[in-house]
Scaffold this motif. Sequence first.
Motif, PDB file in Angstrom:
ATOM      1  N   TYR A   4       4.504   4.908   5.754  1.00 50.33           N
ATOM      2  CA  TYR A   4       3.828   6.081   5.192  1.00 50.33           C
ATOM      3  C   TYR A   4       2.413   5.717   4.756  1.00 50.33           C
ATOM      4  O   TYR A   4       1.470   6.474   4.989  1.00 50.33           O
ATOM      5  CB  TYR A   4       4.612   6.680   4.017  1.00 50.33           C
ATOM      6  N   GLU A   5       2.251   4.569   4.102  1.00 49.72           N
ATOM      7  CA  GLU A   5       0.912   4.143   3.655  1.00 49.72           C
ATOM      8  C   GLU A   5      -0.031   4.009   4.841  1.00 49.72           C
ATOM      9  O   GLU A   5      -1.194   4.402   4.773  1.00 49.72           O
ATOM     10  CB  GLU A   5       1.001   2.813   2.882  1.00 49.72           C
ATOM     11  N   TYR A   6       0.490   3.456   5.936  1.00 54.17           N
ATOM     12  CA  TYR A   6      -0.315   3.336   7.154  1.00 54.17           C
ATOM     13  C   TYR A   6      -0.691   4.736   7.660  1.00 54.17           C
ATOM     14  O   TYR A   6      -1.851   4.999   8.005  1.00 54.17           O
ATOM     15  CB  TYR A   6       0.455   2.570   8.235  1.00 54.17           C
ATOM     16  N   ALA A   7       0.286   5.640   7.688  1.00 53.60           N
ATOM     17  CA  ALA A   7       0.055   7.014   8.151  1.00 53.60           C
ATOM     18  C   ALA A   7      -0.986   7.706   7.277  1.00 53.60           C
ATOM     19  O   ALA A   7      -1.875   8.400   7.786  1.00 53.60           O
ATOM     20  CB  ALA A   7       1.364   7.800   8.151  1.00 53.60           C
ATOM     21  N   LYS A   8      -0.891   7.516   5.972  1.00 59.31           N
ATOM     22  CA  LYS A   8      -1.833   8.148   5.044  1.00 59.31           C
ATOM     23  C   LYS A   8      -3.255   7.639   5.287  1.00 59.31           C
ATOM     24  O   LYS A   8      -4.194   8.425   5.402  1.00 59.31           O
ATOM     25  CB  LYS A   8      -1.404   7.870   3.599  1.00 59.31           C
ATOM     26  N   ASN A   9      -3.408   6.311   5.394  1.00 60.15           N
ATOM     27  CA  ASN A   9      -4.738   5.732   5.623  1.00 60.15           C
ATOM     28  C   ASN A   9      -5.311   6.188   6.952  1.00 60.15           C
ATOM     29  O   ASN A   9      -6.492   6.527   7.050  1.00 60.15           O
ATOM     30  CB  ASN A   9      -4.675   4.203   5.563  1.00 60.15           C
ATOM     31  N   LEU A  10      -4.466   6.203   7.989  1.00 60.49           N
ATOM     32  CA  LEU A  10      -4.903   6.653   9.304  1.00 60.49           C
ATOM     33  C   LEU A  10      -5.356   8.110   9.236  1.00 60.49           C
ATOM     34  O   LEU A  10      -6.416   8.469   9.752  1.00 60.49           O
ATOM     35  CB  LEU A  10      -3.769   6.502  10.322  1.00 60.49           C
ATOM     36  N   THR A  11      -4.579   8.934   8.574  1.00 60.39           N
ATOM     37  CA  THR A  11      -4.880  10.370   8.499  1.00 60.39           C
ATOM     38  C   THR A  11      -6.206  10.623   7.808  1.00 60.39           C
ATOM     39  O   THR A  11      -7.049  11.370   8.314  1.00 60.39           O
ATOM     40  CB  THR A  11      -3.752  11.114   7.763  1.00 60.39           C
ATOM     41  N   GLN A 140       5.441   5.510  16.369  1.00 61.36           N
ATOM     42  CA  GLN A 140       4.692   4.772  15.346  1.00 61.36           C
ATOM     43  C   GLN A 140       3.614   3.906  15.985  1.00 61.36           C
ATOM     44  O   GLN A 140       2.543   3.719  15.417  1.00 61.36           O
ATOM     45  CB  GLN A 140       5.634   3.890  14.521  1.00 61.36           C
ATOM     46  N   LYS A 141       3.896   3.386  17.175  1.00 57.32           N
ATOM     47  CA  LYS A 141       2.946   2.503  17.859  1.00 57.32           C
ATOM     48  C   LYS A 141       1.839   3.279  18.575  1.00 57.32           C
ATOM     49  O   LYS A 141       0.872   2.696  19.029  1.00 57.32           O
ATOM     50  CB  LYS A 141       3.687   1.616  18.864  1.00 57.32           C
ATOM     51  N   MET A 142       2.007   4.612  18.679  1.00 53.95           N
ATOM     52  CA  MET A 142       1.015   5.434  19.373  1.00 53.95           C
ATOM     53  C   MET A 142       0.223   6.332  18.421  1.00 53.95           C
ATOM     54  O   MET A 142      -0.634   7.092  18.855  1.00 53.95           O
ATOM     55  CB  MET A 142       1.703   6.296  20.439  1.00 53.95           C
ATOM     56  N   MET A 143       0.491   6.229  17.126  1.00 59.67           N
ATOM     57  CA  MET A 143      -0.153   7.126  16.166  1.00 59.67           C
ATOM     58  C   MET A 143      -1.676   7.078  16.214  1.00 59.67           C
ATOM     59  O   MET A 143      -2.327   8.106  16.062  1.00 59.67           O
ATOM     60  CB  MET A 143       0.323   6.813  14.743  1.00 59.67           C
ATOM     61  N   THR A 144      -2.241   5.896  16.422  1.00 60.21           N
ATOM     62  CA  THR A 144      -3.703   5.780  16.399  1.00 60.21           C
ATOM     63  C   THR A 144      -4.355   6.567  17.530  1.00 60.21           C
ATOM     64  O   THR A 144      -5.540   6.861  17.473  1.00 60.21           O
ATOM     65  CB  THR A 144      -4.159   4.310  16.486  1.00 60.21           C
ATOM     66  N   TYR A 145      -3.581   6.902  18.564  1.00 55.49           N
ATOM     67  CA  TYR A 145      -4.126   7.636  19.707  1.00 55.49           C
ATOM     68  C   TYR A 145      -3.859   9.126  19.626  1.00 55.49           C
ATOM     69  O   TYR A 145      -4.352   9.892  20.445  1.00 55.49           O
ATOM     70  CB  TYR A 145      -3.544   7.090  21.019  1.00 55.49           C
ATOM     71  N   MET A 146      -3.070   9.552  18.663  1.00 59.49           N
ATOM     72  CA  MET A 146      -2.718  10.970  18.567  1.00 59.49           C
ATOM     73  C   MET A 146      -3.891  11.793  18.038  1.00 59.49           C
ATOM     74  O   MET A 146      -4.673  11.326  17.205  1.00 59.49           O
ATOM     75  CB  MET A 146      -1.520  11.164  17.636  1.00 59.49           C
ATOM     76  N   SER A 147      -3.973  13.029  18.514  1.00 56.79           N
ATOM     77  CA  SER A 147      -4.958  13.965  17.974  1.00 56.79           C
ATOM     78  C   SER A 147      -4.469  14.411  16.595  1.00 56.79           C
ATOM     79  O   SER A 147      -3.310  14.187  16.230  1.00 56.79           O
ATOM     80  CB  SER A 147      -5.084  15.175  18.896  1.00 56.79           C
TER      81      SER A 147
END
Length: 201
Positions: A4-11, A140-147
């Motif tokens: 979640y922390e990774y997702a939050k920072n990415l977002t 999870q491994k593709m999140m950085t590429y998602m719109s």
Amino acid sequence: MKQYEYAKNLTYSRLSFSPPLHPGAIIRDKRLHLNLTLSELAEHICNTSTLSKIETGNHKATPLLLSKLYEKLNIIEVPSLQLTNWLDPIRIKVYQHDLIALHQQNLNTSFHYQARLIKFASSVLNKDYVQAQKQILILQKMMTYMSLEELQFYYLFLGRYYMAFNEGLLAKNYYHLSYEIANTITLSDPLLLLSLAEYYS
């Protein structure tokens, strides 16, 4: 909680800056789809660290290197790196709870992770949490590429997934991220509002 922390920072970084897609996204998407490790794909082509940098966009591959990687991955037609809002018709099927049509939509995506995103949503709606967990591992491994639209959709269903396991804090956090994105891109998402209402009730 670490994811979640990774997702939050990415977002929050993506809300201020959305980097363009690069060929590494195509390579990683197909590699994960074929269940290949970095070293398996890199063998006889380049070293593993170079491949890792190509996938993350930290190394610009030569056309020759890209063609070798595409050939090994059997990528004949390179998908467009422009992400259109392909999710709109999917959302309608989700709102209508048309799971059969949703399943058939899997065939009409540019990237494999997009098909997995649909499968994940469908699994959560069908309460098939074993299948949902399998999709999460790849997504999870593709999140950085998602719109942003894809992230918003993913977080919404992560929230529903964690609600099913009484992981209230994680569910709330993912719902909140989904809501933040929806507000920023002015997206009206009835399912998100319904999920938030269910959560708070």
